[in-house]
Write a protein that holds these residues in place. Structure first.
Motif, PDB file in Angstrom:
ATOM      1  N   GLN A 160       0.818  -1.219   0.000  1.00  0.00           N
ATOM      2  CA  GLN A 160       0.000   0.000   0.000  1.00  0.00           C
ATOM      3  C   GLN A 160       0.848   1.263   0.000  1.00  0.00           C
ATOM      4  O   GLN A 160       0.535   2.238  -0.672  1.00  0.00           O
ATOM      5  CB  GLN A 160      -0.917   0.027   1.230  1.00  0.00           C
ATOM      6  N   GLU A 161       1.930   1.249   0.803  1.00  0.00           N
ATOM      7  CA  GLU A 161       2.760   2.445   0.964  1.00  0.00           C
ATOM      8  C   GLU A 161       3.656   2.648  -0.266  1.00  0.00           C
ATOM      9  O   GLU A 161       4.062   1.681  -0.916  1.00  0.00           O
ATOM     10  CB  GLU A 161       3.655   2.309   2.206  1.00  0.00           C
ATOM     11  N   PRO A 162       4.020   3.897  -0.563  1.00  0.00           N
ATOM     12  CA  PRO A 162       4.980   4.174  -1.646  1.00  0.00           C
ATOM     13  C   PRO A 162       6.406   3.911  -1.164  1.00  0.00           C
ATOM     14  O   PRO A 162       7.168   4.827  -0.875  1.00  0.00           O
ATOM     15  CB  PRO A 162       4.741   5.668  -1.929  1.00  0.00           C
ATOM     16  N   THR A 163       6.778   2.612  -1.073  1.00  0.00           N
ATOM     17  CA  THR A 163       8.049   2.246  -0.443  1.00  0.00           C
ATOM     18  C   THR A 163       9.186   1.992  -1.421  1.00  0.00           C
ATOM     19  O   THR A 163      10.283   1.620  -0.992  1.00  0.00           O
ATOM     20  CB  THR A 163       7.869   0.986   0.429  1.00  0.00           C
ATOM     21  N   GLN A 164       8.952   2.140  -2.719  1.00  0.00           N
ATOM     22  CA  GLN A 164      10.043   1.893  -3.661  1.00  0.00           C
ATOM     23  C   GLN A 164      11.208   2.844  -3.436  1.00  0.00           C
ATOM     24  O   GLN A 164      12.357   2.519  -3.716  1.00  0.00           O
ATOM     25  CB  GLN A 164       9.529   2.005  -5.103  1.00  0.00           C
ATOM     26  N   GLY A 165      10.913   4.025  -2.905  1.00  0.00           N
ATOM     27  CA  GLY A 165      11.979   4.988  -2.608  1.00  0.00           C
ATOM     28  C   GLY A 165      12.613   4.782  -1.258  1.00  0.00           C
ATOM     29  O   GLY A 165      13.595   5.464  -0.927  1.00  0.00           O
ATOM     30  N   GLY A 166      12.074   3.849  -0.478  1.00  0.00           N
ATOM     31  CA  GLY A 166      12.651   3.563   0.827  1.00  0.00           C
ATOM     32  C   GLY A 166      11.619   3.596   1.935  1.00  0.00           C
ATOM     33  O   GLY A 166      10.452   3.930   1.720  1.00  0.00           O
ATOM     34  N   PHE A 167      12.072   3.208   3.141  1.00  0.00           N
ATOM     35  CA  PHE A 167      11.197   3.209   4.315  1.00  0.00           C
ATOM     36  C   PHE A 167      12.070   3.052   5.560  1.00  0.00           C
ATOM     37  O   PHE A 167      13.261   2.730   5.485  1.00  0.00           O
ATOM     38  CB  PHE A 167      10.173   2.072   4.251  1.00  0.00           C
ATOM     39  N   ILE A 168      11.447   3.275   6.709  1.00  0.00           N
ATOM     40  CA  ILE A 168      12.096   3.029   7.997  1.00  0.00           C
ATOM     41  C   ILE A 168      11.157   2.174   8.836  1.00  0.00           C
ATOM     42  O   ILE A 168      10.019   2.585   9.113  1.00  0.00           O
ATOM     43  CB  ILE A 168      12.388   4.332   8.765  1.00  0.00           C
ATOM     44  N   PHE A 169      11.598   1.000   9.219  1.00  0.00           N
ATOM     45  CA  PHE A 169      10.843   0.175  10.162  1.00  0.00           C
ATOM     46  C   PHE A 169      11.314   0.487  11.573  1.00  0.00           C
ATOM     47  O   PHE A 169      12.518   0.576  11.836  1.00  0.00           O
ATOM     48  CB  PHE A 169      11.044  -1.320   9.879  1.00  0.00           C
ATOM     49  N   ASP A 170      10.359   0.615  12.461  1.00  0.00           N
ATOM     50  CA  ASP A 170      10.640   0.929  13.864  1.00  0.00           C
ATOM     51  C   ASP A 170      10.112  -0.220  14.719  1.00  0.00           C
ATOM     52  O   ASP A 170       8.904  -0.413  14.833  1.00  0.00           O
ATOM     53  CB  ASP A 170       9.961   2.272  14.179  1.00  0.00           C
ATOM     54  N   GLY A 171      11.038  -1.019  15.279  1.00  0.00           N
ATOM     55  CA  GLY A 171      10.622  -2.100  16.162  1.00  0.00           C
ATOM     56  C   GLY A 171      10.214  -3.384  15.457  1.00  0.00           C
ATOM     57  O   GLY A 171       9.672  -4.291  16.088  1.00  0.00           O
ATOM     58  N   PHE A 172      10.459  -3.465  14.188  1.00  0.00           N
ATOM     59  CA  PHE A 172      10.181  -4.672  13.413  1.00  0.00           C
ATOM     60  C   PHE A 172      11.357  -4.907  12.482  1.00  0.00           C
ATOM     61  O   PHE A 172      11.889  -3.935  11.920  1.00  0.00           O
ATOM     62  CB  PHE A 172       8.899  -4.493  12.591  1.00  0.00           C
ATOM     63  N   PRO A 173      11.780  -6.154  12.333  1.00  0.00           N
ATOM     64  CA  PRO A 173      11.250  -7.391  12.890  1.00  0.00           C
ATOM     65  C   PRO A 173      11.665  -7.607  14.343  1.00  0.00           C
ATOM     66  O   PRO A 173      12.736  -7.181  14.754  1.00  0.00           O
ATOM     67  CB  PRO A 173      11.849  -8.467  11.981  1.00  0.00           C
ATOM     68  N   ARG A 174      10.806  -8.301  15.063  1.00  0.00           N
ATOM     69  CA  ARG A 174      11.040  -8.551  16.489  1.00  0.00           C
ATOM     70  C   ARG A 174      11.690  -9.907  16.731  1.00  0.00           C
ATOM     71  O   ARG A 174      12.407 -10.091  17.714  1.00  0.00           O
ATOM     72  CB  ARG A 174       9.697  -8.458  17.229  1.00  0.00           C
ATOM     73  N   THR A 175      11.420 -10.878  15.843  1.00  0.00           N
ATOM     74  CA  THR A 175      11.943 -12.231  16.007  1.00  0.00           C
ATOM     75  C   THR A 175      12.721 -12.648  14.760  1.00  0.00           C
ATOM     76  O   THR A 175      12.614 -12.024  13.701  1.00  0.00           O
ATOM     77  CB  THR A 175      10.798 -13.237  16.225  1.00  0.00           C
ATOM     78  N   LEU A 176      13.476 -13.742  14.888  1.00  0.00           N
ATOM     79  CA  LEU A 176      14.227 -14.254  13.741  1.00  0.00           C
ATOM     80  C   LEU A 176      13.289 -14.669  12.617  1.00  0.00           C
ATOM     81  O   LEU A 176      13.569 -14.443  11.434  1.00  0.00           O
ATOM     82  CB  LEU A 176      15.089 -15.443  14.179  1.00  0.00           C
ATOM     83  N   SER A 177      12.158 -15.268  12.964  1.00  0.00           N
ATOM     84  CA  SER A 177      11.183 -15.669  11.955  1.00  0.00           C
ATOM     85  C   SER A 177      10.669 -14.451  11.185  1.00  0.00           C
ATOM     86  O   SER A 177      10.519 -14.502   9.953  1.00  0.00           O
ATOM     87  CB  SER A 177      10.004 -16.396  12.634  1.00  0.00           C
ATOM     88  N   GLN A 178      10.417 -13.356  11.885  1.00  0.00           N
ATOM     89  CA  GLN A 178       9.973 -12.133  11.213  1.00  0.00           C
ATOM     90  C   GLN A 178      11.082 -11.567  10.331  1.00  0.00           C
ATOM     91  O   GLN A 178      10.813 -11.068   9.234  1.00  0.00           O
ATOM     92  CB  GLN A 178       9.536 -11.092  12.242  1.00  0.00           C
ATOM     93  N   ALA A 179      12.322 -11.649  10.791  1.00  0.00           N
ATOM     94  CA  ALA A 179      13.445 -11.121  10.015  1.00  0.00           C
ATOM     95  C   ALA A 179      13.627 -11.884   8.710  1.00  0.00           C
ATOM     96  O   ALA A 179      13.776 -11.280   7.638  1.00  0.00           O
ATOM     97  CB  ALA A 179      14.729 -11.171  10.849  1.00  0.00           C
TER      98      ALA A 179
END
Length: 202
Positions: A74-93
């Protein structure tokens, strides 16, 4: 530029992410906020997430990855993004790496925020942030200590992890993070076969 800020509760992830988002004109993706929005709109995924929230539990990994994948589309992320607090676990990473690869994207940098525990506690109490991701502060600290080690090792093996000591003033801390971003975020990211070898050797 695709960044992740990781750190214990009270380390200032959200604050620094907001500054960087504005400075580099890239979306700040807070999974806590994203999950709350899903719950508020009563989406199918939000209804499932609400069950965890009502029990005081963190959203399980596969559901969180579905929510994140949907938001990245949904987000216009092709230019980049910042995740805050994610991923939390190895599975999420590992799941996030696969999602990004399917979208022809790749992380540039993961910054681990290093802060003295007493300073973290003081920040959390001063800002009245007694809950983090739907769980209380002390429980959130325990959760972070339990899961952060494997996540950090994963990103260190990928050559993406750097540490930033952010125990100083806000201005000093922002300058420290800017230096890390400027120095490391422009480096080439792992793609293709090299990426596959790194991911599956963890």
């Amino acid at each position: 530029m695709r960044l992740i800020l990781m750190g214990a509760p009270g380390s200032g992830k959200g604050t620094f992410a907001k500054f960087l988002s504005k400075e580099f004109s890239i979306p700040h993706l807070s999974t806590g906020q994203i999950v709350r929005q899903e719950i508020q709109t009563q989406s199918e995924l939000g209804k499932l997430a609400e069950l965890y929230a009502k029990r005081g539990h963190l959203v399980e990994d596969s559901l969180m990855l579905q929510i994140v994948e949907g938001r990245l589309k949904q987000e216009p992320t092709q230019g980049g993004f910042i995740f805050d607090g994610f991923p939390r676990t190895l599975s999420q990473a590992t799941g996030l790496q696969q999602i990004l690869r399917q979208q022809n994207q790749a992380l540039n940098l993961v910054i681990s925020l290093v802060v003295d525990e007493k300073i973290r506690d003081g920040r959390a109490m001063a800002s009245h942030e007694i809950q983090f991701g739907g769980i209380d502060y002390q429980h959130a600290k325990v959760q972070y200590e339990q899961f952060s080690g494997p996540v950090q090792r994963f990103y260190r093996q990928l050559g993406l992890l750097v540490e930033a000591n952010v125990s100083g003033s806000l201005e000093q801390n922002l300058e420290t993070i800017r230096d890390k971003v400027t120095k490391f975020a422009s480096q080439p990211v792992l793609q293709g076969a090299a990426f596959e070898r790194k991911v599956y050797s963890v």
